[in-house]
Design a protein around this motif. Structure first.
Motif, PDB file in Angstrom:
ATOM      1  N   THR A 103       0.693  -1.374   0.063  1.00 12.31           N
ATOM      2  CA  THR A 103      -0.053   0.009   0.099  1.00 12.31           C
ATOM      3  C   THR A 103       0.875   1.271  -0.067  1.00 12.31           C
ATOM      4  O   THR A 103       0.335   2.460  -0.097  1.00 12.31           O
ATOM      5  N   HIS A 104       2.229   1.259   0.271  1.00 11.73           N
ATOM      6  CA  HIS A 104       2.911   2.358   0.501  1.00 11.73           C
ATOM      7  C   HIS A 104       4.411   2.088  -0.217  1.00 11.73           C
ATOM      8  O   HIS A 104       4.721   0.866  -0.522  1.00 11.73           O
ATOM      9  N   GLY A 105       4.961   3.104  -0.815  1.00 16.69           N
ATOM     10  CA  GLY A 105       6.199   3.245  -1.197  1.00 16.69           C
ATOM     11  C   GLY A 105       6.919   4.387  -1.275  1.00 16.69           C
ATOM     12  O   GLY A 105       6.529   5.229   0.049  1.00 16.69           O
ATOM     13  N   VAL A 106       8.291   4.448  -1.681  1.00 16.00           N
ATOM     14  CA  VAL A 106       9.230   5.562  -1.451  1.00 16.00           C
ATOM     15  C   VAL A 106       9.371   6.652  -2.854  1.00 16.00           C
ATOM     16  O   VAL A 106       9.297   5.851  -3.750  1.00 16.00           O
ATOM     17  N   ALA A 107       9.487   7.706  -2.485  1.00 13.90           N
ATOM     18  CA  ALA A 107       9.777   8.772  -3.422  1.00 13.90           C
ATOM     19  C   ALA A 107      10.982   9.460  -2.965  1.00 13.90           C
ATOM     20  O   ALA A 107      11.373   9.739  -2.047  1.00 13.90           O
ATOM     21  N   ALA A 108      11.837   9.868  -4.251  1.00 12.59           N
ATOM     22  CA  ALA A 108      13.086  10.696  -4.117  1.00 12.59           C
ATOM     23  C   ALA A 108      12.886  11.872  -4.675  1.00 12.59           C
ATOM     24  O   ALA A 108      11.948  11.869  -5.920  1.00 12.59           O
ATOM     25  N   TYR A 109      13.408  13.077  -4.321  1.00 16.21           N
ATOM     26  CA  TYR A 109      13.401  14.587  -4.914  1.00 16.21           C
ATOM     27  C   TYR A 109      14.747  14.978  -4.909  1.00 16.21           C
ATOM     28  O   TYR A 109      15.350  15.130  -3.779  1.00 16.21           O
ATOM     29  N   TRP A 110      15.007  15.670  -5.830  1.00 19.11           N
ATOM     30  CA  TRP A 110      16.363  16.318  -6.004  1.00 19.11           C
ATOM     31  C   TRP A 110      16.431  17.312  -7.079  1.00 19.11           C
ATOM     32  O   TRP A 110      15.712  17.587  -7.809  1.00 19.11           O
ATOM     33  N   ASN A 111      17.361  18.238  -6.871  1.00 17.26           N
ATOM     34  CA  ASN A 111      17.915  19.136  -7.668  1.00 17.26           C
ATOM     35  C   ASN A 111      19.239  18.779  -8.481  1.00 17.26           C
ATOM     36  O   ASN A 111      20.249  18.299  -7.757  1.00 17.26           O
ATOM     37  N   GLU A 112      19.255  18.768  -9.800  1.00 17.46           N
ATOM     38  CA  GLU A 112      20.320  18.313 -10.554  1.00 17.46           C
ATOM     39  C   GLU A 112      21.658  19.140 -10.229  1.00 17.46           C
ATOM     40  O   GLU A 112      22.771  18.475 -10.171  1.00 17.46           O
ATOM     41  N   ASP A 113      21.405  20.311  -9.678  1.00 12.53           N
ATOM     42  CA  ASP A 113      22.627  21.248  -9.328  1.00 12.53           C
ATOM     43  C   ASP A 113      23.120  21.011  -7.967  1.00 12.53           C
ATOM     44  O   ASP A 113      24.077  21.574  -7.546  1.00 12.53           O
ATOM     45  N   GLY A 114      22.302  19.862  -7.351  1.00 13.01           N
ATOM     46  CA  GLY A 114      22.959  19.509  -5.653  1.00 13.01           C
ATOM     47  C   GLY A 114      22.484  20.398  -4.744  1.00 13.01           C
ATOM     48  O   GLY A 114      23.009  20.184  -3.457  1.00 13.01           O
ATOM     49  N   THR A 115      21.564  21.349  -4.955  1.00 13.90           N
ATOM     50  CA  THR A 115      21.287  22.124  -3.939  1.00 13.90           C
ATOM     51  C   THR A 115      20.107  21.565  -3.203  1.00 13.90           C
ATOM     52  O   THR A 115      19.459  20.671  -3.453  1.00 13.90           O
ATOM     53  N   ALA A 116      19.902  21.856  -1.871  1.00 16.86           N
ATOM     54  CA  ALA A 116      19.061  21.225  -1.102  1.00 16.86           C
ATOM     55  C   ALA A 116      17.485  21.375  -1.414  1.00 16.86           C
ATOM     56  O   ALA A 116      17.243  22.279  -2.362  1.00 16.86           O
ATOM     57  N   VAL A 117      16.652  20.322  -1.247  1.00 13.18           N
ATOM     58  CA  VAL A 117      15.417  20.295  -1.661  1.00 13.18           C
ATOM     59  C   VAL A 117      14.501  20.615  -0.198  1.00 13.18           C
ATOM     60  O   VAL A 117      14.548  19.982   0.781  1.00 13.18           O
ATOM     61  N   ALA A 118      13.697  21.618  -0.302  1.00 12.35           N
ATOM     62  CA  ALA A 118      12.756  22.021   0.869  1.00 12.35           C
ATOM     63  C   ALA A 118      12.023  20.768   1.266  1.00 12.35           C
ATOM     64  O   ALA A 118      11.365  20.125   0.504  1.00 12.35           O
ATOM     65  N   ALA A 119      11.773  20.737   2.765  1.00 10.22           N
ATOM     66  CA  ALA A 119      10.949  19.651   3.391  1.00 10.22           C
ATOM     67  C   ALA A 119       9.620  20.444   3.158  1.00 10.22           C
ATOM     68  O   ALA A 119       9.176  21.424   3.569  1.00 10.22           O
ATOM     69  N   GLU A 120       8.639  19.766   2.442  1.00  8.31           N
ATOM     70  CA  GLU A 120       7.213  20.080   2.429  1.00  8.31           C
ATOM     71  C   GLU A 120       6.249  18.820   2.658  1.00  8.31           C
ATOM     72  O   GLU A 120       6.591  17.782   2.100  1.00  8.31           O
ATOM     73  N   GLY A 121       5.184  19.023   3.530  1.00  3.73           N
ATOM     74  CA  GLY A 121       4.468  17.831   3.825  1.00  3.73           C
ATOM     75  C   GLY A 121       4.880  16.490   4.309  1.00  3.73           C
ATOM     76  O   GLY A 121       6.032  16.628   5.154  1.00  3.73           O
ATOM     77  N   PRO A 122       4.978  15.355   3.410  1.00 10.82           N
ATOM     78  CA  PRO A 122       5.610  14.327   3.937  1.00 10.82           C
ATOM     79  C   PRO A 122       7.250  14.041   3.790  1.00 10.82           C
ATOM     80  O   PRO A 122       7.741  13.286   3.865  1.00 10.82           O
ATOM     81  N   ARG A 123       7.533  15.157   2.708  1.00 17.55           N
ATOM     82  CA  ARG A 123       8.752  14.928   2.236  1.00 17.55           C
ATOM     83  C   ARG A 123       9.803  15.543   3.093  1.00 17.55           C
ATOM     84  O   ARG A 123       9.625  16.866   3.594  1.00 17.55           O
ATOM     85  N   LEU A 124      10.901  14.756   3.405  1.00 17.43           N
ATOM     86  CA  LEU A 124      11.800  15.166   4.415  1.00 17.43           C
ATOM     87  C   LEU A 124      13.317  15.124   3.875  1.00 17.43           C
ATOM     88  O   LEU A 124      13.480  14.469   2.877  1.00 17.43           O
TER      89      LEU A 124
END
Length: 291
Positions: A103-124
């Protein structure tokens, strides 16, 4: 998403460790502080053998429905083995271990330039490196909308020199410091006991890490995983994961044998390209053989 790239990580699974003793149970087993996982912080950790060798790694997320429970983002192909190992340690602990991968899985989020991705909602934030981006545990229905640019995700990971346990670690053979868990916030040397702590702490204290997983640029065809790395006909390491588009691989290399050496993997040449986060550990002192 303001340029942020996203990918459903199809190879990952999700475990829930719940019950009134869930956190204290994991705290005595894993390499990092289970109590530190919270609504705004994920924790990267591993479970080792008593001899201090790598078995499993995972990310701990606080379960938003239960302050004692933790969700484990882990290698989906080995989730049954992880459940079996945790169950072996459970004994009479008041803990429930559930596989939520249906029922659940994992997502990844990234910037190609290596800058940090802001944490929003369930995204840490990915706790290993800010440049890695962020992760989230989501319902399967939400993951479907993200797509699956796994090649882009792998290119990002390999570009930063960060290993993936499914491709770069050998269970029951690899030591955690060899694959840089100490440098990627995967080990808390002050948290108290964990399985394999004595060997791991002694190795770190003595500075006796003979090998490290190192990103390398390839000159020639991309060598296949498992290709031996040689320096003047002497074997000094092994190739693991790679990306053909950027001609880059991760290789486990003997630190005392690669300084100023010409490295070859099959017919191709390898040139270590050391990221800043790894650099202090790669150059041994003059006269230090690394062990």
């Amino acid at each position: 998403m303001n340029g942020v790239k996203a990918c459903a990580l199809s190879g990952r699974g999700v475990l829930r460790v719940g019950g009134p003793e869930a956190r204290s149970f994991l705290q005595g087993l894993i390499t990092n502080d289970a109590e530190a996982a919270s609504g705004d912080k994920a924790v990267y950790a591993a479970l080792l053998t008593p001899q201090g060798k790598f078995l499993f790694d995972f990310f701990l997320f606080a379960d938003p429905t239960d302050k004692q429970a933790l969700l484990l983002d882990c290698d989906g192909a080995r989730i049954a083995d992880l459940v079996k190992r945790l169950t072996m340690y459970k004994l009479r602990a008041k803990v429930r271990i559930e596989d939520l991968s249906a029922t659940h899985g994992v997502a990844a989020y990234w910037n190609e330039d290596g800058t940090a991705v802001a944490a929003e909602g369930p995204r840490l934030a990915d706790p290993r490196l800010a440049a890695m981006g962020a992760r989230a545990i989501l319902p399967i229905t939400a993951l479907a909308a993200l797509g699956g640019d796994m090649a882009g995700w792998q290119r990002h990971r390999i570009g930063l020199g960060v290993g993936d346990a499914a491709e770069d670690f050998e269970p029951d053979r690899t030591f955690p410091l060899e694959v840089n868990l100490d440098l990627l916030n995967g080990i808390d040397f002050h948290k108290g006991c964990f399985v394999g702590q004595e060997v791991t702490s002694r190795t770190k204290r003595r500075g006796s890490v003979r090998k490290r997983l190192v990103p390398c640029d390839v000159e020639g065809d991309l060598p296949a995983p498992g290709t031996p790395v040689k320096a003047i006909a002497r074997e000094v390491g092994t190739v693991f994961s790679g990306d053909a588009e950027t001609a880059r691989v991760l290789a486990l290399l003997r630190l005392d044998l690669i300084k100023d050496a010409t490295l070859e993997a099959g017919p191709s040449g390898l040139a270590p390209d050391i990221p800043a986060w790894l650099a202090p550990e790669i150059q041994p002192e003059d006269g230090d053989d690394g062990g």
